[in-house]
Design a protein around this motif. Structure first.
Motif, short mmCIF file in Angstrom:
data_model
loop_
_atom_site.label_atom_id
_atom_site.label_comp_id
_atom_site.label_asym_id
_atom_site.label_seq_id
_atom_site.Cartn_x
_atom_site.Cartn_y
_atom_site.Cartn_z
N GLU A 23 0.82 -1.21 0.00
CA GLU A 23 0.00 0.00 0.00
C GLU A 23 0.86 1.26 0.00
OE1 GLU A 23 -2.64 -0.46 3.33
OE2 GLU A 23 -3.86 -1.95 2.28
N GLY A 24 2.08 1.17 0.55
CA GLY A 24 3.00 2.28 0.51
C GLY A 24 2.67 3.44 1.45
N GLU A 25 1.86 3.20 2.45
CA GLU A 25 1.47 4.27 3.37
C GLU A 25 2.27 4.25 4.68
OE1 GLU A 25 -2.76 4.26 3.89
OE2 GLU A 25 -3.12 4.24 1.74
N LEU A 26 3.23 3.35 4.80
CA LEU A 26 4.03 3.23 6.01
C LEU A 26 5.27 4.11 5.91
CD1 LEU A 26 3.96 -0.67 6.36
CD2 LEU A 26 2.53 0.97 7.59
N THR A 27 5.74 4.53 7.07
CA THR A 27 7.02 5.24 7.09
C THR A 27 8.12 4.22 6.82
OG1 THR A 27 7.42 4.86 9.44
CG2 THR A 27 6.15 6.85 8.84
N LEU A 28 9.31 4.71 6.58
CA LEU A 28 10.43 3.80 6.33
C LEU A 28 10.67 2.91 7.54
CD1 LEU A 28 12.59 2.93 4.36
CD2 LEU A 28 14.06 4.74 5.27
N GLU A 29 10.60 3.49 8.73
CA GLU A 29 10.81 2.71 9.95
C GLU A 29 9.72 1.65 10.12
OE1 GLU A 29 11.17 3.33 14.78
OE2 GLU A 29 11.49 5.04 13.47
N GLN A 30 8.47 2.01 9.86
CA GLN A 30 7.37 1.05 9.95
C GLN A 30 7.56 -0.07 8.92
OE1 GLN A 30 4.23 3.91 9.31
NE2 GLN A 30 3.56 3.79 11.46
N SER A 31 8.03 0.31 7.74
CA SER A 31 8.26 -0.69 6.69
C SER A 31 9.33 -1.70 7.11
CB SER A 31 8.69 0.00 5.39
OG SER A 31 7.66 0.79 4.88
N PHE A 32 10.39 -1.20 7.73
CA PHE A 32 11.44 -2.11 8.21
C PHE A 32 10.90 -3.06 9.27
CE2 PHE A 32 14.81 1.09 6.82
CZ PHE A 32 15.25 0.29 5.78
N LYS A 33 10.06 -2.54 10.16
CA LYS A 33 9.47 -3.39 11.20
C LYS A 33 8.55 -4.45 10.59
CE LYS A 33 9.84 -0.16 15.02
NZ LYS A 33 9.14 0.64 16.02
#
Length: 64
Positions: A23-33
């Motif tokens: 979806e691409g709505e996460l921050t970079l940090e959230q994406s890493f998690k």
């Protein structure tokens, strides 16, 4: 968390994680998690499948 889930639940969670990442709505940090959680789910699924395969091999060996 992964150890408490069934194989089916782990696949469902992995599917949810993939959808969230796409979806691409996460921050970079959230994406890493999410990526890290997804990798744990994959490992859990692989371990569970390996256990089943080993049990099947033992069962097949006992039948011969």
């Amino acid at each position: 968390m992964a150890g408490k889930l069934t194989l089916e639940q782990s696949f469902e969670r992995l599917d949810d994680i993939i959808q969230e990442l796409q979806e691409g709505e996460l921050t970079l940090e959230q994406s890493f998690k999410k990526y890290e959680e997804g990798m744990k789910m994959i490992k859990h699924c692989n371990d569970a499948i390996d256990k089943v395969e080993k049990k099947l091999e033992v069962m097949e060996g006992n039948q011969e």
